[in-house]
Design a protein around this motif. Sequence first.
Motif, mmCIF file in Angstrom:
data_model
loop_
_atom_site.group_PDB
_atom_site.id
_atom_site.type_symbol
_atom_site.label_atom_id
_atom_site.label_comp_id
_atom_site.label_asym_id
_atom_site.label_seq_id
_atom_site.Cartn_x
_atom_site.Cartn_y
_atom_site.Cartn_z
ATOM 1 N N MET A 55 14.941 25.977 -1.364
ATOM 2 C CA MET A 55 15.778 25.941 -2.565
ATOM 3 C C MET A 55 15.056 25.219 -3.696
ATOM 4 N N LEU A 56 14.467 24.059 -3.392
ATOM 5 C CA LEU A 56 13.747 23.293 -4.407
ATOM 6 C C LEU A 56 12.529 24.052 -4.926
ATOM 7 N N GLN A 57 11.798 24.688 -4.021
ATOM 8 C CA GLN A 57 10.620 25.445 -4.431
ATOM 9 C C GLN A 57 11.013 26.615 -5.333
ATOM 10 N N THR A 58 12.099 27.298 -4.984
ATOM 11 C CA THR A 58 12.567 28.428 -5.783
ATOM 12 C C THR A 58 12.993 27.964 -7.168
ATOM 13 N N MET A 59 13.673 26.816 -7.240
ATOM 14 C CA MET A 59 14.085 26.271 -8.531
ATOM 15 C C MET A 59 12.868 25.988 -9.406
ATOM 16 N N ARG A 60 11.880 25.306 -8.827
ATOM 17 C CA ARG A 60 10.686 24.943 -9.604
ATOM 18 C C ARG A 60 9.947 26.182 -10.105
ATOM 19 N N MET A 61 9.684 27.104 -9.187
ATOM 20 C CA MET A 61 8.907 28.292 -9.551
ATOM 21 C C MET A 61 9.630 29.124 -10.603
ATOM 22 N N GLY A 62 10.956 29.256 -10.445
ATOM 23 C CA GLY A 62 11.715 30.055 -11.394
ATOM 24 C C GLY A 62 11.676 29.491 -12.799
ATOM 25 N N MET A 63 11.663 28.168 -12.920
ATOM 26 C CA MET A 63 11.659 27.539 -14.232
ATOM 27 C C MET A 63 10.278 27.598 -14.888
ATOM 28 N N TYR A 64 9.218 27.667 -14.091
ATOM 29 C CA TYR A 64 7.877 27.617 -14.661
ATOM 30 C C TYR A 64 7.306 28.994 -14.982
ATOM 31 N N GLN A 65 7.787 30.034 -14.322
ATOM 32 C CA GLN A 65 7.196 31.360 -14.483
ATOM 33 C C GLN A 65 7.556 31.980 -15.831
ATOM 34 N N VAL A 66 6.706 32.894 -16.281
ATOM 35 C CA VAL A 66 6.875 33.583 -17.559
ATOM 36 C C VAL A 66 8.097 34.492 -17.514
ATOM 37 N N VAL A 67 8.784 34.615 -18.648
ATOM 38 C CA VAL A 67 9.866 35.593 -18.791
ATOM 39 C C VAL A 67 9.281 36.830 -19.465
ATOM 40 N N GLU A 107 11.546 39.369 -26.873
ATOM 41 C CA GLU A 107 11.256 39.816 -28.231
ATOM 42 C C GLU A 107 11.035 38.640 -29.172
ATOM 43 N N GLY A 108 11.403 37.446 -28.719
ATOM 44 C CA GLY A 108 11.249 36.262 -29.548
ATOM 45 C C GLY A 108 9.868 35.641 -29.423
ATOM 46 N N SER A 109 9.773 34.393 -29.873
ATOM 47 C CA SER A 109 8.473 33.711 -29.946
ATOM 48 C C SER A 109 8.064 33.028 -28.651
ATOM 49 N N PHE A 110 8.986 32.929 -27.670
ATOM 50 C CA PHE A 110 8.707 32.090 -26.513
ATOM 51 C C PHE A 110 8.890 32.866 -25.207
ATOM 52 N N SER A 111 7.952 32.654 -24.292
ATOM 53 C CA SER A 111 8.048 33.299 -22.975
ATOM 54 C C SER A 111 7.887 32.301 -21.832
ATOM 55 N N GLN A 112 7.566 31.041 -22.160
ATOM 56 C CA GLN A 112 7.395 29.998 -21.147
ATOM 57 C C GLN A 112 8.084 28.716 -21.597
ATOM 58 N N LEU A 113 8.533 27.945 -20.615
ATOM 59 C CA LEU A 113 9.263 26.722 -20.894
ATOM 60 C C LEU A 113 8.416 25.708 -21.650
ATOM 61 N N THR A 114 7.130 25.641 -21.346
ATOM 62 C CA THR A 114 6.260 24.646 -21.984
ATOM 63 C C THR A 114 6.155 24.867 -23.489
#
Length: 543
Positions: free
Chosen positions: A347-359, A363-370
């Motif tokens: 569960m923790l690994q899935t949460m981390r990976m999901g938040m860090y991966q590209v969307v 159409e907007g300016s952002f595709s990554q959380l960073t």
Amino acid sequence: MRISGLASGMDIDEIVQEMMRAERKKVDVVEQNKQTLEWKQEAYQTVNRLVANFILESKKAFGLTQTTVFGGLVSGGVKNLDWVKSAYVTNQVAEARAMAGAVEGNYELEVLQLAANWAVASKEPISVGNKGNLAEQFGLEGEIDFTIVTNRGEVRITKSDLSSVHISDVVNEINQADIGVKAIYDQTMDRFFLQTTQSGSGQTVKIVEEGISFMVGVDSALKLGCEEGVVYSGKDALFNWGAAEGITQENNTFILNGVQITLKETGMTRISVATNVDEVVKKVTDFVDAYNELVDKLNLLVGEKRYPDFKPLTDEQKEEMTEKQIEKWESKAKSGLLKSDRLLEKMLQTMRMGMYQVVEGVEGSFSQLTQLGITTEGYVAGSRGGKLVVDTAKLTEAVLTDVDGVLELFFKTADSHLALKSEDQLSAEEIKAKRAQSGLITRLYDNLIVEMKGVITQAGTGEDSNLYRSVSSLMLLDFVTTHGSISMIDKNIGQLEDRIDTINYYLVKREARYWQQFTAMEKAINQMNQQSAWLMEQFGGGF
């Protein structure tokens, strides 16, 4: 029949109890294993409760009231969020509230006419006599027979014996017809009121009277002033919106270009729509705080120290301890039950990976959380990591630059052929594509729901079935249909209960056997004593 140790002088009860005490250690071990499993089941259910409440509370905080039956977000639902944009009005002509989809800018609004219900009322007091029945109240003779026709239907009211009919009977019959009109008789004012329940020109009313003059006409009993057979209607709101002139709306509250407007009076005003930067930043940081709190709690469980020497206490052990001692012992015994647990680690690994991966497909300016200034915390000794850190200045800059892009990064939904299907209906590749196309929070919810289902399969629902259905109405479908609502731990507990029953049956037989053996010994000793006494008697009481 059990015989105590009168012949042998032995305390047979104590001896048998001591022997059985050793035998019962076998069942104590199984009961301790069962108790440990029950505690572990409770710990799993606590985890799922934490996750479910996190999903529900964060959705509520964002105002995400529209979700699919699978618990996912509805495409386009983000456009209706009311905390992203702010609308300012220069005077009291109107009120405005901007939705997330509103276009920023300044707009001129000229209100020419407010929307209104059609309404009539008695121009003067209407009673000519005692306010009892219609015959006395209005001095009427004959039959009342009229029909009210509206855009929603019609009702015909016929009354012949007016001495047994009250005006309240007429009012109730009109209102119960549910055709979009409301009748009221105010006894104190002695006035009758009739109006449409909604505003707008589409709300029409026509009254046709075939009996005595009661509703319409100059000399009607109710003195409403309306004419027979004439179609009356409410009024639409009429206004100009910038260069767009002559716009009509049936109600005074409506949504135009993503702005919810409520007209208050005629006149001119200016509405300014702008991004509510502070509120957007606060919503994001509040979410990060809630996410980090959940990560902390899960990390605590998977890293909690285990005390293998502290087994669940037996009833006999509890009798020798105080309440405080029992509480301390059981706290140690429950500690670490989910240490390095594979379901929680996943569960923790899935949460981390999901938040860090590209969307993908934004159409907007952002595709990554960073890109919003949100990164993972630096390494801290003793920490398992996974928490997020917000650079408020960079997040504020991102919101100012492209607030729609920020929303898309968080709340984007996958293509409809993926988003509107249960994941049981999707292939592994389709699920992967759905996750890749989903915004970070959308993806997080979907991932957590999958992991919750795994925990439910392992540990069941406890008392939280309704809570889980609030997260996803189909959350328990697979658990019920495939597993018969019986978790893996439930099955294991059932097996241990069967084992306990078997051992207890064996112990009952064993105890009976001990008593049988001691009883036989007592009988033998007693018989030997009797023989010895007889011999002594034969030899004169001695040798």
